[in-house]
Design a protein around this motif. Sequence first.
Motif, PDB file in Angstrom:
ATOM      1  N   ALA A 145     -15.729 -37.093  20.422  1.00  0.00           N
ATOM      2  CA  ALA A 145     -17.124 -37.170  20.852  1.00  0.00           C
ATOM      3  C   ALA A 145     -17.346 -38.421  21.695  1.00  0.00           C
ATOM      4  CB  ALA A 145     -18.051 -37.156  19.646  1.00  0.00           C
ATOM      5  N   GLY A 146     -16.259 -39.092  22.089  1.00  0.00           N
ATOM      6  CA  GLY A 146     -16.344 -40.250  22.963  1.00  0.00           C
ATOM      7  C   GLY A 146     -16.463 -41.570  22.219  1.00  0.00           C
ATOM      8  N   LEU A 147     -16.415 -42.649  22.994  1.00  0.00           N
ATOM      9  CA  LEU A 147     -16.492 -43.998  22.429  1.00  0.00           C
ATOM     10  C   LEU A 147     -17.874 -44.309  21.873  1.00  0.00           C
ATOM     11  CD1 LEU A 147     -14.469 -45.964  25.126  1.00  0.00           C
ATOM     12  CD2 LEU A 147     -13.797 -45.542  22.751  1.00  0.00           C
ATOM     13  N   SER A 148     -18.908 -43.710  22.459  1.00  0.00           N
ATOM     14  CA  SER A 148     -20.291 -43.932  22.007  1.00  0.00           C
ATOM     15  C   SER A 148     -20.932 -42.591  21.684  1.00  0.00           C
ATOM     16  CB  SER A 148     -21.090 -44.644  23.107  1.00  0.00           C
ATOM     17  OG  SER A 148     -20.499 -45.861  23.444  1.00  0.00           O
ATOM     18  N   PRO A 149     -20.503 -41.946  20.596  1.00  0.00           N
ATOM     19  CA  PRO A 149     -21.019 -40.611  20.299  1.00  0.00           C
ATOM     20  C   PRO A 149     -22.485 -40.648  19.884  1.00  0.00           C
ATOM     21  CG  PRO A 149     -19.737 -41.403  18.456  1.00  0.00           C
ATOM     22  CD  PRO A 149     -19.596 -42.422  19.562  1.00  0.00           C
ATOM     23  N   ASP A 150     -23.157 -39.546  20.102  1.00  0.00           N
ATOM     24  CA  ASP A 150     -24.525 -39.349  19.634  1.00  0.00           C
ATOM     25  C   ASP A 150     -24.654 -37.862  19.330  1.00  0.00           C
ATOM     26  OD1 ASP A 150     -27.108 -39.795  18.893  1.00  0.00           O
ATOM     27  OD2 ASP A 150     -27.872 -40.107  20.929  1.00  0.00           O
ATOM     28  N   VAL A 151     -24.080 -37.472  18.199  1.00  0.00           N
ATOM     29  CA  VAL A 151     -23.940 -36.061  17.844  1.00  0.00           C
ATOM     30  C   VAL A 151     -24.602 -35.772  16.505  1.00  0.00           C
ATOM     31  CG1 VAL A 151     -22.269 -34.248  17.257  1.00  0.00           C
ATOM     32  CG2 VAL A 151     -21.733 -35.886  19.052  1.00  0.00           C
ATOM     33  N   VAL A 152     -25.306 -34.649  16.446  1.00  0.00           N
ATOM     34  CA  VAL A 152     -25.782 -34.076  15.191  1.00  0.00           C
ATOM     35  C   VAL A 152     -25.217 -32.660  15.167  1.00  0.00           C
ATOM     36  CG1 VAL A 152     -27.766 -33.374  13.803  1.00  0.00           C
ATOM     37  CG2 VAL A 152     -27.920 -35.433  15.237  1.00  0.00           C
ATOM     38  N   ALA A 153     -24.477 -32.330  14.122  1.00  0.00           N
ATOM     39  CA  ALA A 153     -23.845 -31.008  14.056  1.00  0.00           C
ATOM     40  C   ALA A 153     -23.935 -30.439  12.646  1.00  0.00           C
ATOM     41  CB  ALA A 153     -22.381 -31.095  14.480  1.00  0.00           C
ATOM     42  N   LEU A 154     -23.930 -29.127  12.579  1.00  0.00           N
ATOM     43  CA  LEU A 154     -23.815 -28.426  11.299  1.00  0.00           C
ATOM     44  C   LEU A 154     -22.343 -28.171  11.053  1.00  0.00           C
ATOM     45  CD1 LEU A 154     -26.590 -25.700  11.701  1.00  0.00           C
ATOM     46  CD2 LEU A 154     -26.728 -27.831  10.404  1.00  0.00           C
ATOM     47  N   ARG A 155     -21.919 -28.371   9.815  1.00  0.00           N
ATOM     48  CA  ARG A 155     -20.555 -28.036   9.403  1.00  0.00           C
ATOM     49  C   ARG A 155     -20.661 -26.950   8.335  1.00  0.00           C
ATOM     50  NH1 ARG A 155     -17.774 -33.558   7.574  1.00  0.00           N
ATOM     51  NH2 ARG A 155     -19.436 -33.418   6.051  1.00  0.00           N
ATOM     52  N   VAL A 156     -19.785 -25.979   8.409  1.00  0.00           N
ATOM     53  CA  VAL A 156     -19.771 -24.875   7.442  1.00  0.00           C
ATOM     54  C   VAL A 156     -18.406 -24.868   6.773  1.00  0.00           C
ATOM     55  CG1 VAL A 156     -19.973 -22.380   7.155  1.00  0.00           C
ATOM     56  CG2 VAL A 156     -21.412 -23.557   8.833  1.00  0.00           C
ATOM     57  N   PHE A 157     -18.409 -24.840   5.437  1.00  0.00           N
ATOM     58  CA  PHE A 157     -17.170 -24.906   4.664  1.00  0.00           C
ATOM     59  C   PHE A 157     -17.071 -23.750   3.672  1.00  0.00           C
ATOM     60  CE2 PHE A 157     -18.111 -29.418   5.563  1.00  0.00           C
ATOM     61  CZ  PHE A 157     -16.933 -29.781   6.190  1.00  0.00           C
ATOM     62  N   THR A 158     -15.852 -23.274   3.473  1.00  0.00           N
ATOM     63  CA  THR A 158     -15.554 -22.360   2.375  1.00  0.00           C
ATOM     64  C   THR A 158     -15.063 -23.175   1.188  1.00  0.00           C
ATOM     65  OG1 THR A 158     -14.973 -20.639   3.954  1.00  0.00           O
ATOM     66  CG2 THR A 158     -14.188 -20.346   1.695  1.00  0.00           C
ATOM     67  N   ASP A 159     -14.154 -24.101   1.462  1.00  0.00           N
ATOM     68  CA  ASP A 159     -13.636 -25.011   0.439  1.00  0.00           C
ATOM     69  C   ASP A 159     -14.679 -26.107   0.227  1.00  0.00           C
ATOM     70  OD1 ASP A 159     -12.365 -26.993  -1.035  1.00  0.00           O
ATOM     71  OD2 ASP A 159     -10.500 -26.890   0.105  1.00  0.00           O
ATOM     72  N   MET A 160     -15.225 -26.189  -0.955  1.00  0.00           N
ATOM     73  CA  MET A 160     -16.323 -27.104  -1.237  1.00  0.00           C
ATOM     74  C   MET A 160     -15.901 -28.579  -1.209  1.00  0.00           C
ATOM     75  SD  MET A 160     -18.710 -24.950  -1.474  1.00  0.00           S
ATOM     76  CE  MET A 160     -20.150 -25.454  -2.386  1.00  0.00           C
ATOM     77  N   THR A 161     -14.596 -28.866  -1.093  1.00  0.00           N
ATOM     78  CA  THR A 161     -14.166 -30.267  -1.029  1.00  0.00           C
ATOM     79  C   THR A 161     -14.372 -30.849   0.363  1.00  0.00           C
ATOM     80  OG1 THR A 161     -11.878 -29.585  -0.631  1.00  0.00           O
ATOM     81  CG2 THR A 161     -12.493 -30.079  -2.910  1.00  0.00           C
ATOM     82  N   GLY A 162     -14.685 -30.006   1.365  1.00  0.00           N
ATOM     83  CA  GLY A 162     -15.020 -30.506   2.689  1.00  0.00           C
ATOM     84  C   GLY A 162     -13.846 -30.619   3.641  1.00  0.00           C
ATOM     85  N   TRP A 163     -13.920 -31.583   4.564  1.00  0.00           N
ATOM     86  CA  TRP A 163     -12.993 -31.725   5.677  1.00  0.00           C
ATOM     87  C   TRP A 163     -11.677 -32.321   5.198  1.00  0.00           C
ATOM     88  CZ3 TRP A 163     -10.319 -35.312   8.689  1.00  0.00           C
ATOM     89  CH2 TRP A 163     -10.014 -34.924   9.989  1.00  0.00           C
ATOM     90  N   ILE A 164     -10.609 -31.515   5.241  1.00  0.00           N
ATOM     91  CA  ILE A 164      -9.270 -31.973   4.858  1.00  0.00           C
ATOM     92  C   ILE A 164      -8.327 -31.630   6.005  1.00  0.00           C
ATOM     93  CG2 ILE A 164      -7.370 -31.727   3.229  1.00  0.00           C
ATOM     94  CD1 ILE A 164      -9.524 -30.915   1.137  1.00  0.00           C
ATOM     95  N   ALA A 165      -7.703 -32.669   6.585  1.00  0.00           N
ATOM     96  CA  ALA A 165      -6.809 -32.475   7.729  1.00  0.00           C
ATOM     97  C   ALA A 165      -5.355 -32.574   7.305  1.00  0.00           C
ATOM     98  CB  ALA A 165      -7.099 -33.533   8.788  1.00  0.00           C
ATOM     99  N   HIS A 166      -4.513 -31.780   7.966  1.00  0.00           N
ATOM    100  CA  HIS A 166      -3.058 -31.851   7.827  1.00  0.00           C
ATOM    101  C   HIS A 166      -2.527 -32.237   9.208  1.00  0.00           C
ATOM    102  CE1 HIS A 166      -3.646 -29.880   4.005  1.00  0.00           C
ATOM    103  NE2 HIS A 166      -4.300 -28.910   4.623  1.00  0.00           N
ATOM    104  N   TYR A 167      -2.091 -33.482   9.356  1.00  0.00           N
ATOM    105  CA  TYR A 167      -1.663 -33.999  10.651  1.00  0.00           C
ATOM    106  C   TYR A 167      -0.286 -33.470  11.009  1.00  0.00           C
ATOM    107  CZ  TYR A 167      -5.766 -36.828  10.259  1.00  0.00           C
ATOM    108  OH  TYR A 167      -7.068 -37.216  10.136  1.00  0.00           O
TER     109      TYR A 167
END
Length: 182
Positions: A145-167
Amino acid sequence: MSRLIIYPDDAPDTKLLDTGVPSAIAEALRPLGVRFERWDAPVTPSKEAGAEAVLDAYRPYLDGLMGETGAGSADVVRLNAQTPDLPAIREKFLSEHTHDEDEVRFFVHGRGTFVLHLGGRVYSVLCTQGDLISVPAGVPHWFDAGLSPDVVALRVFTDMTGWIAHYTGDGIARRFPAELPA
């Protein structure tokens, strides 16, 4: 304005497609299983609106989407100059990763670029206010979202633990930085 640029994954200077037409973006991403669409809400809440007001404004869309996908929760995320640890958060998004579930985002305000790496190609998708993108589980991607982000977003999850990344450990994200027009 939304935009899709497609590159061969070995040639960051060669554009195979460059379009700002939402229907063309959706058409190009559909064969990859990526959902891209525009939502037109009757009222767009202000950037400062509370999470419940934002969720309520998009409730009809969210209910339909969550019913289709079996998602269990939705929340509101904000990235801006006041976000604690913003440089560290940005860095973790900039590394190529996958998720065990679809990554679903709707841009209420601001913009950000999802960059997908599939089938020998890199798909740079600039999402702006009113855009919904759903990146399928297992698809390697990164976000900026850039060096100076200004974002409002909706996130939708199936897994209730939220955002989990596998690098993935692949350095491709450094060769293909997200395209964020000034």
